[in-house]
Design a protein around this motif. Structure first.
Motif, PDB file in Angstrom:
ATOM      1  N   ILE A  94       5.685  48.867   8.656  1.00 23.69           N
ATOM      2  CA  ILE A  94       5.730  49.946   9.304  1.00 23.69           C
ATOM      3  C   ILE A  94       7.034  50.895   8.760  1.00 23.69           C
ATOM      4  O   ILE A  94       7.126  52.134   8.687  1.00 23.69           O
ATOM      5  CB  ILE A  94       6.022  49.738  11.041  1.00 23.69           C
ATOM      6  CG1 ILE A  94       4.989  49.250  11.660  1.00 23.69           C
ATOM      7  CG2 ILE A  94       6.857  51.033  11.579  1.00 23.69           C
ATOM      8  CD1 ILE A  94       5.423  48.504  13.008  1.00 23.69           C
ATOM      9  N   ARG A  95       7.814  50.287   8.373  1.00 28.02           N
ATOM     10  CA  ARG A  95       9.203  50.864   7.895  1.00 28.02           C
ATOM     11  C   ARG A  95       9.292  51.178   6.400  1.00 28.02           C
ATOM     12  O   ARG A  95       9.885  52.311   5.824  1.00 28.02           O
ATOM     13  CB  ARG A  95      10.474  49.897   8.065  1.00 28.02           C
ATOM     14  CG  ARG A  95      10.804  49.789   9.650  1.00 28.02           C
ATOM     15  CD  ARG A  95      11.931  48.912   9.878  1.00 28.02           C
ATOM     16  NE  ARG A  95      13.000  49.142   9.343  1.00 28.02           N
ATOM     17  CZ  ARG A  95      13.985  50.004   9.961  1.00 28.02           C
ATOM     18  NH1 ARG A  95      13.592  50.370  11.282  1.00 28.02           N
ATOM     19  NH2 ARG A  95      15.116  50.365   9.790  1.00 28.02           N
ATOM     20  N   HIS A  96       8.441  50.311   5.763  1.00 30.13           N
ATOM     21  CA  HIS A  96       8.365  50.583   4.184  1.00 30.13           C
ATOM     22  C   HIS A  96       6.756  50.325   3.626  1.00 30.13           C
ATOM     23  O   HIS A  96       6.632  49.573   2.857  1.00 30.13           O
ATOM     24  CB  HIS A  96       9.148  49.323   3.672  1.00 30.13           C
ATOM     25  CG  HIS A  96      10.658  49.440   3.818  1.00 30.13           C
ATOM     26  ND1 HIS A  96      11.440  50.228   3.368  1.00 30.13           N
ATOM     27  CD2 HIS A  96      11.233  48.689   4.819  1.00 30.13           C
ATOM     28  CE1 HIS A  96      12.732  49.911   4.295  1.00 30.13           C
ATOM     29  NE2 HIS A  96      12.345  49.176   4.948  1.00 30.13           N
ATOM     30  N   PRO A  97       6.189  51.220   4.283  1.00 32.77           N
ATOM     31  CA  PRO A  97       4.501  51.144   3.798  1.00 32.77           C
ATOM     32  C   PRO A  97       4.345  51.382   2.573  1.00 32.77           C
ATOM     33  O   PRO A  97       3.371  50.859   1.721  1.00 32.77           O
ATOM     34  CB  PRO A  97       3.979  52.226   4.648  1.00 32.77           C
ATOM     35  CG  PRO A  97       5.117  53.160   4.795  1.00 32.77           C
ATOM     36  CD  PRO A  97       6.186  52.540   4.940  1.00 32.77           C
ATOM     37  N   GLU A  98       4.993  51.945   1.631  1.00 34.94           N
ATOM     38  CA  GLU A  98       5.080  52.127   0.274  1.00 34.94           C
ATOM     39  C   GLU A  98       5.097  50.830  -0.452  1.00 34.94           C
ATOM     40  O   GLU A  98       4.780  50.962  -1.583  1.00 34.94           O
ATOM     41  CB  GLU A  98       5.715  53.201  -0.232  1.00 34.94           C
ATOM     42  CG  GLU A  98       7.137  52.783  -0.487  1.00 34.94           C
ATOM     43  CD  GLU A  98       8.026  52.872   0.785  1.00 34.94           C
ATOM     44  OE1 GLU A  98       9.318  52.315   0.778  1.00 34.94           O
ATOM     45  OE2 GLU A  98       7.391  53.124   1.819  1.00 34.94           O
ATOM     46  N   LYS A  99       5.751  49.678  -0.071  1.00 37.57           N
ATOM     47  CA  LYS A  99       5.879  48.763  -0.547  1.00 37.57           C
ATOM     48  C   LYS A  99       4.932  47.562  -0.435  1.00 37.57           C
ATOM     49  O   LYS A  99       4.959  46.442  -1.044  1.00 37.57           O
ATOM     50  CB  LYS A  99       7.317  48.178  -0.194  1.00 37.57           C
ATOM     51  CG  LYS A  99       8.660  48.942  -0.708  1.00 37.57           C
ATOM     52  CD  LYS A  99       9.779  48.337  -0.497  1.00 37.57           C
ATOM     53  CE  LYS A  99      10.999  49.150  -1.167  1.00 37.57           C
ATOM     54  NZ  LYS A  99      10.897  49.166  -2.378  1.00 37.57           N
ATOM     55  N   VAL A 162       2.092  50.577  14.964  1.00 33.17           N
ATOM     56  CA  VAL A 162       0.856  49.944  14.252  1.00 33.17           C
ATOM     57  C   VAL A 162      -0.382  50.909  14.385  1.00 33.17           C
ATOM     58  O   VAL A 162      -1.187  50.921  13.336  1.00 33.17           O
ATOM     59  CB  VAL A 162       0.555  48.789  15.195  1.00 33.17           C
ATOM     60  CG1 VAL A 162      -0.637  47.967  14.874  1.00 33.17           C
ATOM     61  CG2 VAL A 162       1.787  47.680  15.244  1.00 33.17           C
ATOM     62  N   LYS A 163      -0.602  51.564  15.150  1.00 34.27           N
ATOM     63  CA  LYS A 163      -1.924  52.292  15.210  1.00 34.27           C
ATOM     64  C   LYS A 163      -1.819  53.350  14.032  1.00 34.27           C
ATOM     65  O   LYS A 163      -2.871  53.881  13.649  1.00 34.27           O
ATOM     66  CB  LYS A 163      -2.173  53.080  16.406  1.00 34.27           C
ATOM     67  CG  LYS A 163      -3.259  53.900  16.714  1.00 34.27           C
ATOM     68  CD  LYS A 163      -3.470  54.417  17.946  1.00 34.27           C
ATOM     69  CE  LYS A 163      -4.835  55.122  18.443  1.00 34.27           C
ATOM     70  NZ  LYS A 163      -4.881  55.596  19.519  1.00 34.27           N
ATOM     71  N   SER A 164      -0.554  53.732  13.613  1.00 39.71           N
ATOM     72  CA  SER A 164      -0.552  54.494  12.493  1.00 39.71           C
ATOM     73  C   SER A 164      -0.711  54.002  11.111  1.00 39.71           C
ATOM     74  O   SER A 164      -0.560  54.695  10.030  1.00 39.71           O
ATOM     75  CB  SER A 164       0.760  55.643  12.607  1.00 39.71           C
ATOM     76  OG  SER A 164       0.624  56.248  13.877  1.00 39.71           O
ATOM     77  N   LEU A 165      -0.517  52.687  11.063  1.00 40.77           N
ATOM     78  CA  LEU A 165      -0.398  51.894   9.847  1.00 40.77           C
ATOM     79  C   LEU A 165      -1.801  52.180   9.134  1.00 40.77           C
ATOM     80  O   LEU A 165      -2.868  52.227   9.553  1.00 40.77           O
ATOM     81  CB  LEU A 165      -0.515  50.393   9.971  1.00 40.77           C
ATOM     82  CG  LEU A 165       0.876  49.620  10.556  1.00 40.77           C
ATOM     83  CD1 LEU A 165       0.976  48.449  10.554  1.00 40.77           C
ATOM     84  CD2 LEU A 165       1.770  50.124   9.188  1.00 40.77           C
TER      85      LEU A 165
END
Length: 246
Positions: A94-99, A162-165
């Motif tokens: 959630i906080r670091h999706p780019e990783k 979570v829904k936006s993941l």
């Protein structure tokens, strides 16, 4: 932060549960290391990682993972977390999706209402003896217990996040786990899963696996079964339906 690196292949970060450490994760780490470059971490106050004057929260643990990756030069990795490590992994995505490439989360919840009532009352004194074997401060267990009890009572309501993941998530749960089966299904549906296959629409990139006759602590001991779920997910292998072209 103490960590161990093993194996060769695409990077995979492994995150342990509350009151645990790398050894108590058992045989799943060497099993995964046969096909992955595994980075096994020990969280704040756990194992050989020292405690600090800071609460243990899921955002803190998630940011620690991100800081670890920056420190060792990892731009992106898959993640496998168990219990507290799974929730930390979910918050990390959630906080670091780019990783994060993909997240395998065993025994996880995204809302405090998803925990079984018995779990909310659990005081884990059986872990006290093992804690002393590795801890930098052998007398630090009572403080760790205080922080982890506070973590269990930390507000969790991550449904919208979570829904936006966009990160694919493999949810693994025992059928007698600390999170309810209904909660695991709700999590799967938030991630886009649970629809009908064989109807022309692509399957969700996320997946749900339920281990039969399995309590919370039995999830991590079933190495072969765990690996049989995790490895195909990380490799993107999907079972073929009878209506699909070979």
């Amino acid at each position: 932060m103490y960590y161990e690196v093993s194996g060769k292949g695409d990077p995979l970060i492994v995150l342990h549960g509350a009151y645990m450490n790398i050894p108590t994760m058992g045989a799943i780490i060497p099993k995964l290391a046969k096909t992955h470059r595994v980075y096994a971490l020990e969280f704040q106050g756990h194992g050989r990682t020292t405690d600090i004057d800071r609460p243990i929260t899921y955002p803190h643990l998630a940011d620690d993972i991100a800081a670890f990756m920056d420190a060792v030069g990892l731009k992106k990795a898959d993640v496998f977390g168990y219990s507290m490590g799974a929730a930390a992994g979910l918050q990390f995505a959630i906080r670091h999706p780019e990783k994060v490439n993909k997240l395998a989360a065993a025994s996880v919840a995204y809302d405090v209402e998803g925990w079984q009532p018995e779990f909310k009352e659990f005081i884990p004194q059986p872990f006290a003896k093992d804690y002393r074997k590795l801890a930098a401060n052998p007398e630090g267990f009572p403080e760790l217990v205080r922080k982890l009890i506070a973590l269990e009572k930390e507000p969790m309501a991550w449904g919208e996040q979570v829904k936006s993941l966009k990160t694919p998530v493999l949810i693994i749960t025992g059928d007698a786990d600390v999170s309810t089966l209904e909660h695991s299904v709700a999590l799967f549906r938030l991630l886009g899963g649970g629809g009908a296959g064989d109807m022309g629409k692509p399957l969700s990139p996320s997946r749900l696996a339920v281990l039969p006759a399995t309590s919370h602590t039995a999830v991590i001991t079933q190495t072969e079964l765990l690996h049989a779920f995790i490895e195909p997910f990380l490799k993107g292998i999907t079972p073929k339906g009878m209506f699909e072209a070979p």
